[in-house]
Design an enzyme around this catalytic site. Sequence first.
Site, PDB file in Angstrom:
ATOM      1  N   LEU A  39       0.850  -1.200   0.000  1.00 53.92           N
ATOM      2  CA  LEU A  39       0.000   0.000   0.000  1.00 53.92           C
ATOM      3  C   LEU A  39       0.877   1.238   0.000  1.00 53.92           C
ATOM      4  O   LEU A  39       1.954   1.251   0.604  1.00 53.92           O
ATOM      5  CB  LEU A  39      -0.867   0.018   1.269  1.00 53.92           C
ATOM      6  CG  LEU A  39      -1.954  -1.041   1.376  1.00 53.92           C
ATOM      7  CD1 LEU A  39      -2.505  -1.090   2.802  1.00 53.92           C
ATOM      8  CD2 LEU A  39      -3.092  -0.736   0.404  1.00 53.92           C
ATOM      9  N   GLU A  43     -10.953   0.650   6.762  1.00 56.97           N
ATOM     10  CA  GLU A  43     -10.725  -0.434   7.727  1.00 56.97           C
ATOM     11  C   GLU A  43      -9.441  -0.165   8.495  1.00 56.97           C
ATOM     12  O   GLU A  43      -8.792   0.870   8.302  1.00 56.97           O
ATOM     13  CB  GLU A  43     -10.703  -1.781   7.014  1.00 56.97           C
ATOM     14  CG  GLU A  43      -9.744  -1.871   5.865  1.00 56.97           C
ATOM     15  CD  GLU A  43     -10.058  -3.042   4.925  1.00 56.97           C
ATOM     16  OE1 GLU A  43      -9.107  -3.615   4.392  1.00 56.97           O
ATOM     17  OE2 GLU A  43     -11.235  -3.359   4.718  1.00 56.97           O
ATOM     18  N   LYS A  63      -5.512  -0.909   9.785  1.00 59.84           N
ATOM     19  CA  LYS A  63      -4.275  -1.502   9.264  1.00 59.84           C
ATOM     20  C   LYS A  63      -3.670  -2.335  10.390  1.00 59.84           C
ATOM     21  O   LYS A  63      -3.111  -1.802  11.345  1.00 59.84           O
ATOM     22  CB  LYS A  63      -3.305  -0.417   8.806  1.00 59.84           C
ATOM     23  CG  LYS A  63      -2.106  -1.018   8.085  1.00 59.84           C
ATOM     24  CD  LYS A  63      -1.318   0.020   7.344  1.00 59.84           C
ATOM     25  CE  LYS A  63      -0.261  -0.621   6.458  1.00 59.84           C
ATOM     26  NZ  LYS A  63       0.676  -1.487   7.154  1.00 59.84           N
ATOM     27  N   LYS A 115      -9.949   2.253   0.959  1.00 58.00           N
ATOM     28  CA  LYS A 115     -10.007   1.630  -0.359  1.00 58.00           C
ATOM     29  C   LYS A 115     -11.228   2.174  -1.094  1.00 58.00           C
ATOM     30  O   LYS A 115     -12.324   2.224  -0.492  1.00 58.00           O
ATOM     31  CB  LYS A 115     -10.131   0.108  -0.223  1.00 58.00           C
ATOM     32  CG  LYS A 115      -8.903  -0.522   0.428  1.00 58.00           C
ATOM     33  CD  LYS A 115      -9.103  -1.973   0.807  1.00 58.00           C
ATOM     34  CE  LYS A 115      -7.877  -2.473   1.572  1.00 58.00           C
ATOM     35  NZ  LYS A 115      -8.073  -3.784   2.187  1.00 58.00           N
ATOM     36  N   CYS A 133      17.398   4.953  49.152  1.00 61.70           N
ATOM     37  CA  CYS A 133      18.210   5.894  49.911  1.00 61.70           C
ATOM     38  C   CYS A 133      17.746   5.795  51.358  1.00 61.70           C
ATOM     39  O   CYS A 133      16.539   5.804  51.631  1.00 61.70           O
ATOM     40  CB  CYS A 133      17.974   7.300  49.380  1.00 61.70           C
ATOM     41  SG  CYS A 133      18.400   8.589  50.546  1.00 61.70           S
TER      42      CYS A 133
HETATM   43  S1  IVH Z   1      -4.700  -4.282   1.663  1.00 63.10           S
HETATM   44  C1  IVH Z   1      -3.718  -4.189  -2.493  1.00 63.10           C
HETATM   45  N1  IVH Z   1      -5.728  -3.941   4.039  1.00 63.10           N
HETATM   46  O1  IVH Z   1      -0.324  -3.711   5.041  1.00 63.10           O
HETATM   47  C2  IVH Z   1      -3.500  -3.883  -1.092  1.00 63.10           C
HETATM   48  N2  IVH Z   1      -3.404  -4.408   3.874  1.00 63.10           N
HETATM   49  O2  IVH Z   1       1.481  -2.200   3.049  1.00 63.10           O
HETATM   50  C3  IVH Z   1      -3.117  -5.049  -0.308  1.00 63.10           C
HETATM   51  N3  IVH Z   1      -2.279  -4.583   6.026  1.00 63.10           N
HETATM   52  O3  IVH Z   1       1.207  -6.315   3.300  1.00 63.10           O
HETATM   53  C4  IVH Z   1      -3.156  -4.852   1.139  1.00 63.10           C
HETATM   54  N4  IVH Z   1      -4.045  -4.215   7.280  1.00 63.10           N
HETATM   55  O4  IVH Z   1       0.160  -6.879   5.542  1.00 63.10           O
HETATM   56  C5  IVH Z   1      -4.610  -4.191   3.340  1.00 63.10           C
HETATM   57  N5  IVH Z   1      -6.777  -3.652   6.093  1.00 63.10           N
HETATM   58  C6  IVH Z   1      -5.675  -3.909   5.381  1.00 63.10           C
HETATM   59  C7  IVH Z   1      -4.435  -4.150   5.992  1.00 63.10           C
HETATM   60  C8  IVH Z   1      -3.307  -4.385   5.199  1.00 63.10           C
HETATM   61  C9  IVH Z   1      -2.750  -4.482   7.277  1.00 63.10           C
HETATM   62  C10 IVH Z   1      -0.862  -4.822   5.691  1.00 63.10           C
HETATM   63  C11 IVH Z   1      -0.632  -5.994   4.794  1.00 63.10           C
HETATM   64  C12 IVH Z   1       0.139  -5.492   3.633  1.00 63.10           C
HETATM   65  C13 IVH Z   1       0.612  -4.168   4.093  1.00 63.10           C
HETATM   66  C14 IVH Z   1       0.607  -3.241   2.896  1.00 63.10           C
END
Ligand code: IVH
Length: 713
Positions: A109, A153, A155, A329, A465
């Site tokens: 991402l 969502e 991360k 997204k 102390c």
């Molecule tokens: S989408 C096409 N959604 O972040 C996009 N990634 O930098 C694919 N990750 O390797 C990833 N939470 O391990 C997506 N809600 C989420 C996520 C997520 C964590 C991590 C994932 C990925 C990294 C991308």
Amino acid sequence: MPSKKIGAQPPAGAPGAAARPEASADKPSTPAARADWLREQIEHHNYLYYVLDTPSIPDAEYDAMFRELQQLEAEHPELLTPESPTQRVGGQPLTAFATVRHRMPMLSLNNGFDDDDVVAFDRRCAQGLGRAVPAGGEHDLFSAADAVEYACELKFDGLAMSLRYENGRLVQAATRGDGETGEDVTANVRTIKAIPLKLKGRAPAVIEIRGEVFMYRRDFDRLNARQAEAGEKTFVNPRNAAAGSLRQLDPRITARRPLSFFAYGLGELDGEPRPPTHAALLDRFAELGMPVCAERDVVKGAQGLLDFYRSVGAKRDSLPYDIDGVVYKVNAADEQERLGFVSRAPRFALAHKFPAQEMTTVVEDIEVQVGRTGAITPVARLAPVFVGGVTVTNATLHNEDEVRRKDVHIGDTVIVRRAGDVIPEVVSVVLERRPAGARAFVMPRQCPVCGSHVERLPDEAVARCTGGLICAAQRKQALLHFAQRRAMDIEGLGDKVVDQLVEQGIVRTPADLYKLGVAKLAALDRMADKSAGNLVAAINASRQTTLARFIFALGIRHVGEATAKDLARHFGKLDALMAADEAALLQVNDVGPVVARSIANFFAEGHNVEVIEQLRAAGVQWPETEPAARAPAPLAGKTFVLTGTLPTLSREEAKEMLEAAGAKVAGSVSKKTDYVVAGEEAGSKLAKALELGVPVLDEDGMREILAGSDMNR
Ligand code: IVH
């Protein structure tokens, strides 16, 4: 089963506990039918527990079904299927992981770090989709009509995983690797109970579900405690623990690690149309029995994205797992397609990162601080580092043993963590970066403030102390403790004022505070007539207090606010407390031998008694009461456990009410528990209570017992 999980949600309008397969009391007639029934039951309870987080049966019942199935399969090997819940751990340790070529690449991402990045992302999406985009300055946000719709969502801070299901059966699990090829970790992933071996309902011919393997914080803490107890390596954070657990060649080890999963993306799909939006895709995953995080939303435009970011940011620290940001997204699948990709990342998505909660920095020195009770705490002085949203320059190292355990040297590069309002701490040392001249920490033998001897008793972790109140550091801390809001509540007596009062010899004991006049205070640095006047007024007002506050304010070791209240209630009068010997003190609720000795020692010291007399002479007073009725508290000896959310009382309020009636409030359910008070979303504690036959009350039931206990007084 491990700790209660929160976060996943059931698919829209779909199975909750009510829809569970018919629990038939009559055993199906054939072993095959019985095995099928047991598998269905066990998978269903896995789903309720690990995916929906709504366990409906006690662990013991689950275990019994599991054992029965194992036995049936042992007696009738022909009944075994690879998807049987007994087959999550199987086979021999691997010698290496096989390589998997992803049929559709696993992308990464693009990251954003501030509002401008988000506004720019929204603008790029809108432009790419041919929406009307006003040419405008910074932060101008589009009108709702033209706004792009986004699925938002979390991360998750774990490891990306691609799960391939063919005809509803899990056939392969692969790590992301370089995005093109990853490692085949199927045997390990099969041990994760949140991941179904078989999808629910009508599954497509092929579906690759992508998501994150992670560990809940509570599970991480327990795992680390278990590792430490077994003398094994502990993990720095849940992410590393999850990664380390997946990288095991022996799936039996992975099986003992409490891993979890949230689905968030799609790889290959064959046999059904792709859902029209990302939100619908997540709903479809949930319908197939996959865990999907409930913390998600659909919003419009940059303002919607920023609102989501802020609302998640506000609850980040209270989430039961680590996240490092949120992900936006574009919601419509056709719009995602139109926007496409730039190099290795989709143009339709953005990860909006939170400030990192862990950073590396250098320990420039390790100094010691002297606390109110003389405790000497080593503190790491750090090269300034921005972590958890603030610049950190100090981190406590707690005590000498902790410095040794973490092996922190002066000159080391360390990982520093600051989450929420928690005091920054040194998590671990990056040993590879230890410079040649790194120096070990040595606990000083003399107090750095007063020069008194430093001693460490054999059974204590803390060095102290021995200077007592001749030590200016202890004196300052004692005064700050005395003045704090929960003690004498003297507003305006902060550390800058106390430092000067002690250093200039104006105040030695709390009693000296009551002799201060406006002129003396106004002469201090950073004090004007007005603030000096306010402080004198606050000191005057503090003369009228309560016995409990006064006892707490004295700063007797081991006597916190709750004990001070117990002592005040029990003795009613200060003289009675001062005259009490250890045996009499032991009669007080929750006072044990260590506390009793500490109180008795405190009042045996002439200088302490003298300060108390001076305070009384200065007019400090409180209403004296009769000692608490000698009859034992009505719920004395009863142990309660609170779980879930009560309709009108906070956990703290319920606890106070129960404790006021003499009950003990414990953290976990055992045979010794008398009552469990359960509210909404009660989890494993409630299950345990039912299993052990401990009576369960709701809030009204608890109030009735309390009312009954009042009448019996
Ligand atoms: S989408 C096409 N959604 O972040 C996009 N990634 O930098 C694919 N990750 O390797 C990833 N939470 O391990 C997506 N809600 C989420 C996520 C997520 C964590 C991590 C994932 C990925 C990294 C991308």
